[in-house]
Design a protein around this motif. Sequence first.
Motif, PDB file in Angstrom:
ATOM      1  N   ALA A 161       0.822  -9.560 -10.022  1.00 55.05           N
ATOM      2  CA  ALA A 161       1.627  -8.688  -9.171  1.00 55.05           C
ATOM      3  C   ALA A 161       2.365  -7.639  -9.986  1.00 55.05           C
ATOM      4  O   ALA A 161       2.516  -6.492  -9.557  1.00 55.05           O
ATOM      5  CB  ALA A 161       2.613  -9.525  -8.358  1.00 55.05           C
ATOM      6  N   TYR A 162       2.826  -8.026 -11.188  1.00 58.47           N
ATOM      7  CA  TYR A 162       3.569  -7.089 -12.027  1.00 58.47           C
ATOM      8  C   TYR A 162       2.644  -6.184 -12.851  1.00 58.47           C
ATOM      9  O   TYR A 162       3.058  -5.149 -13.351  1.00 58.47           O
ATOM     10  CB  TYR A 162       4.500  -7.845 -12.971  1.00 58.47           C
ATOM     11  N   GLU A 163       1.389  -6.579 -12.999  1.00 64.20           N
ATOM     12  CA  GLU A 163       0.458  -5.839 -13.848  1.00 64.20           C
ATOM     13  C   GLU A 163      -0.110  -4.655 -13.076  1.00 64.20           C
ATOM     14  O   GLU A 163      -0.893  -4.818 -12.154  1.00 64.20           O
ATOM     15  CB  GLU A 163      -0.667  -6.769 -14.301  1.00 64.20           C
ATOM     16  N   ASP A 170       7.290  -7.191  -2.100  1.00 59.99           N
ATOM     17  CA  ASP A 170       8.588  -6.772  -2.651  1.00 59.99           C
ATOM     18  C   ASP A 170       8.402  -6.165  -4.048  1.00 59.99           C
ATOM     19  O   ASP A 170       9.010  -5.138  -4.382  1.00 59.99           O
ATOM     20  CB  ASP A 170       9.545  -7.963  -2.737  1.00 59.99           C
ATOM     21  N   ILE A 171       7.568  -6.805  -4.865  1.00 58.08           N
ATOM     22  CA  ILE A 171       7.297  -6.299  -6.220  1.00 58.08           C
ATOM     23  C   ILE A 171       6.610  -4.943  -6.142  1.00 58.08           C
ATOM     24  O   ILE A 171       6.982  -3.992  -6.853  1.00 58.08           O
ATOM     25  CB  ILE A 171       6.434  -7.304  -7.010  1.00 58.08           C
ATOM     26  N   GLN A 228       6.616   1.221  -6.402  1.00 60.12           N
ATOM     27  CA  GLN A 228       5.745   2.209  -5.754  1.00 60.12           C
ATOM     28  C   GLN A 228       4.282   1.998  -6.115  1.00 60.12           C
ATOM     29  O   GLN A 228       3.517   2.942  -6.317  1.00 60.12           O
ATOM     30  CB  GLN A 228       6.184   3.634  -6.124  1.00 60.12           C
ATOM     31  N   ASP A 229       3.892   0.738  -6.216  1.00 55.76           N
ATOM     32  CA  ASP A 229       2.530   0.371  -6.577  1.00 55.76           C
ATOM     33  C   ASP A 229       1.576   0.699  -5.421  1.00 55.76           C
ATOM     34  O   ASP A 229       1.925   0.553  -4.243  1.00 55.76           O
ATOM     35  CB  ASP A 229       2.497  -1.141  -6.883  1.00 55.76           C
ATOM     36  N   ARG A 289       1.699  -0.052   3.385  1.00 54.94           N
ATOM     37  CA  ARG A 289       2.284   1.182   3.903  1.00 54.94           C
ATOM     38  C   ARG A 289       2.879   0.895   5.271  1.00 54.94           C
ATOM     39  O   ARG A 289       2.184   0.888   6.277  1.00 54.94           O
ATOM     40  CB  ARG A 289       1.223   2.273   4.029  1.00 54.94           C
ATOM     41  N   HIS A 290       4.173   0.640   5.307  1.00 59.15           N
ATOM     42  CA  HIS A 290       4.785   0.172   6.549  1.00 59.15           C
ATOM     43  C   HIS A 290       4.706   1.204   7.667  1.00 59.15           C
ATOM     44  O   HIS A 290       4.599   0.841   8.828  1.00 59.15           O
ATOM     45  CB  HIS A 290       6.242  -0.240   6.306  1.00 59.15           C
TER      46      HIS A 290
END
Length: 500
Positions: free
Chosen positions: A323-325, A382-383, A388-389, A394-395
């Motif tokens: 998720a962070y990558e 959330d991450i 801005q990944d 896209r809500h």
Amino acid sequence: MRGSGVLILISSLLLTLSSSVSGQADGNPHGWDRRRRCDQQDYEVPCGPCEGVGGIPYGSNNDQIELTSCEILGGPDDFPNPTPVVWRTQWSLPLAYEVLIGKKQDPFCFQTFPGADSVGDLCYRKQTGSKVYDMLNARAIREDLELETPVGNMTSTVIHQGENFWIVNQLPWYAGGVHQCICTKIHEGFDGDVIYYPVQYNWVEKMVYIGRELIGIEYINKIQEMDHWAFGPHHLWTEPDTGNIIRMWQPFNGLQVYPGGVGQSTIDASMFADFPPSLCKGGSEGALFRIGCTDEGYPMPDEERKEKSRARDVVKGKDKARAYEKVPRGHYKGMDFGEMSSVLNGWLNESTLTAPCSFWKVEEIQQLQALLYIARESEFDDIYQNTQDNRRLRHNTLQNLEHNWQELNSIAEKHSDTRMRHVRRDGHCHEAVMWYVHHISQEMKELLKSANIPVPLLSPARHGLCYSTPEQPEQERICAAYKEQVTCASCHSNELPPTL
């Protein structure tokens, strides 16, 4: 499960009657006129005949409703001794028609839950089914419903007995036959200390007589002489001779049409024999998704449920690292769109059940995406949102999915260029894979695999017609959706943008 897409499909009958009077004076934020909304309390001029009659709604704008017809026959002075409203202690209703209205919690309106005010975005969901009510023995109400959703019909059984509330859903995914059980208690204001019990037989004693009308009854296509009653924003219409309830309307809870009424009748006691429902219990016979249930099938105590939610950390290990990558490693990339698809398909084939994109209908992929949305872990998004990944949901688009999917499907189906249908399908294959890989925990992936639920493979076709100047507005809309759905190519391939 802590996923933010958890379904809470609640009977419109129960919650239409349980809203508190304190929510009546909410300022009428949608500007509904007195035909659509007229409260008997907290309105400067109380309701009169043919006011607050409502109809079949499909949106919150004042004109987004098919108002029923109404002709005034007289008021309380003209009919001073109306037959009292009938709601008996034991009855069975083979068929009821409803539009459930409630707060919008997700783009599919799966979590629709009628509230005590009309503030905010609202859902409008059609449903039909049977109801059984027993305050003599089981002291419970049961509903077996078929729900219309933007991504396919689904069935739901709702049972309320004492403090316990069970919802058993068969999700709108035809191939898997996936079930879900929610075990809960209905709290006032959703998180208050007061717990709601099933609707009591004497609730109708609160109703105030408004008058007699010649009113159109939706779904059964009848214009009928009826007595009109109201309490707060709740309105109901009864047969003058019997007092039997045929129609009910509450502008931010729902419309109900009960063709047979709710007079005293015999019931099938076996309808209340499966308490708690078997699918809510632990073990191999339980539903794939069990929310808030003990192994015995009862709602978890509030503190235990909150503690489990706090203690569980699903975003950990490889899930968290991925998720962070932001930039995928080399063995997840390809030199171009086709090679990228081939490489990623190889990884999918190793880890889960798959089927080629060409084997799917676009509606089937959308139904799968609805399931993935329900099963997703909100912590992942959330991450993505914080950085801005491209993997973030896209809500603004998600809020309109229930309309956009159907509209785009219809445009592609009618378009003279049959390639538009392939563009729609292939775009959804890419989007579904992205949701599955980046929004579903490993634990949930294993659960979905154990239920034999396949995932589409990526289509290797890169639709070049969407990267030339569209000649038609319809093509432009479909291509805009496609380009948003295949954003994985921006990270997983080394392909340069096309030269226009």
